[in-house]
Design an enzyme around this catalytic site. Sequence first.
Site, PDB file in Angstrom:
ATOM      1  N   LYS A   6      15.126  22.549  -4.811  1.00 18.67           N
ATOM      2  CA  LYS A   6      14.877  21.598  -3.584  1.00 18.67           C
ATOM      3  C   LYS A   6      13.530  21.408  -3.173  1.00 18.67           C
ATOM      4  O   LYS A   6      12.850  20.356  -2.808  1.00 18.67           O
ATOM      5  CB  LYS A   6      15.926  21.830  -2.719  1.00 18.67           C
ATOM      6  CG  LYS A   6      17.243  21.404  -3.160  1.00 18.67           C
ATOM      7  CD  LYS A   6      18.624  22.248  -2.384  1.00 18.67           C
ATOM      8  CE  LYS A   6      19.877  21.965  -3.088  1.00 18.67           C
ATOM      9  NZ  LYS A   6      20.971  22.548  -2.664  1.00 18.67           N
ATOM     10  N   ASP A   9      23.359  17.128   4.042  1.00 16.51           N
ATOM     11  CA  ASP A   9      24.464  17.205   3.028  1.00 16.51           C
ATOM     12  C   ASP A   9      25.534  16.193   3.284  1.00 16.51           C
ATOM     13  O   ASP A   9      26.498  15.904   2.595  1.00 16.51           O
ATOM     14  CB  ASP A   9      24.920  18.424   3.117  1.00 16.51           C
ATOM     15  CG  ASP A   9      24.590  19.621   2.053  1.00 16.51           C
ATOM     16  OD1 ASP A   9      24.184  18.825   0.971  1.00 16.51           O
ATOM     17  OD2 ASP A   9      24.598  20.794   1.954  1.00 16.51           O
ATOM     18  N   GLN A  19      22.848  26.471   2.365  1.00 16.36           N
ATOM     19  CA  GLN A  19      23.176  26.475   0.991  1.00 16.36           C
ATOM     20  C   GLN A  19      24.574  27.229   0.986  1.00 16.36           C
ATOM     21  O   GLN A  19      24.569  28.239   1.406  1.00 16.36           O
ATOM     22  CB  GLN A  19      21.904  27.356   0.238  1.00 16.36           C
ATOM     23  CG  GLN A  19      22.336  27.188  -1.320  1.00 16.36           C
ATOM     24  CD  GLN A  19      22.037  25.712  -1.843  1.00 16.36           C
ATOM     25  OE1 GLN A  19      21.242  25.108  -1.772  1.00 16.36           O
ATOM     26  NE2 GLN A  19      23.011  25.507  -2.919  1.00 16.36           N
TER      27      GLN A  19
END
Length: 287
Positions: free
Chosen positions: A54, A123, A98
């Site tokens: 990422k 997200d 995460q």
Amino acid sequence: MSARILEGKTFAAAFREEAGKRAKILHQKYGVTPGLAVIIVGENPASKVYVRNKHKSCEELGIYSEVIEMPETATKDELIAEIDKLNASDRIHGILVQLPLPKQIAAYEAEILERIDPKKDVDGFHPVNVGRLVTGQKALIPCTPHGCLKMLQLAGIPIDGANAVIIGRSNIVGKPMAHLLLAENATVTICHSHTKNLKEVTKNADILVAAVGRPKFVTADMVKAGATVIDVGINRIAPKKLLGDVDFENVKEVAGAITPVPGGVGLLTVAMLMQNVVTACEMQIAK
Ligand code: NDP
């Protein structure tokens, strides 16, 4: 005749290019560089690889990126304090925690994710964004299903009026996928582990999305001739061997179009994250 193979790299490249262009426009028009902060707690090796990817992707597209590494022993309050700092930061437009979280804080996952400012929730897991998606408002949308939708659109697969069947009802893939396809006027059926006569349902699908987490779960006899089959599954069956949820070799002889694993949907997720960071930045500037 063998199916058209929908290669993830082609679509991911297009989505990344779009994100890069929009990031450039933000910089030129407003002097703002979109910024992503990723918090990683602990030492999970797979998570570390994802976070590195990422970060690298951000660098390539001119997106500012910070990785906050917290020790395995971090408490819920310490993690929340970190999120609060990022919520208040002008430099950061997108925040991602995460997953999975280490054992001692995993039980607080929902509370932790809800602490992220919905405007920065790249997200798309915050209930505010989930609610916006369901009610057809502008939202930050979970990256994997959003990537699948955009791939179908770019590939020219008809969605309006199509029968779409999704196997899997997780909050991350199955449910948002269903809402995205519904919003595009598909007739949507969601299947799960209690579904009766699964094969009869999947046989009716013009678009079949497999998000189950079981290798080769979807077999050729479950697929309608000419259907588009999207395989979201990532099943590691050996250290270097990944299998999807679809029996690719046999299903590709029946389907009209199909995504491979690896090399399919998995490549779209980070590309869509880049788009979400830019979208979050655009939304924050517009407010
Ligand atoms: P979950 O385990 O959260 O959900 C799996 C779903 O499959 C559940 O809804 C479950 O039903 C359903 N299911 C399980 N067994 C059956 C069965 N026998 N018949 C019908 N339905 C069944 O998984 P995720 O949605 O998080 O992930 C699914 C797959 O996608 C995994 O392989 C994961 O690794 C992959 N993935 C890939 C991503 C990418 O970037 N490409 C991103 C996210 C996930 P029930 O609800 O009844 O238990």
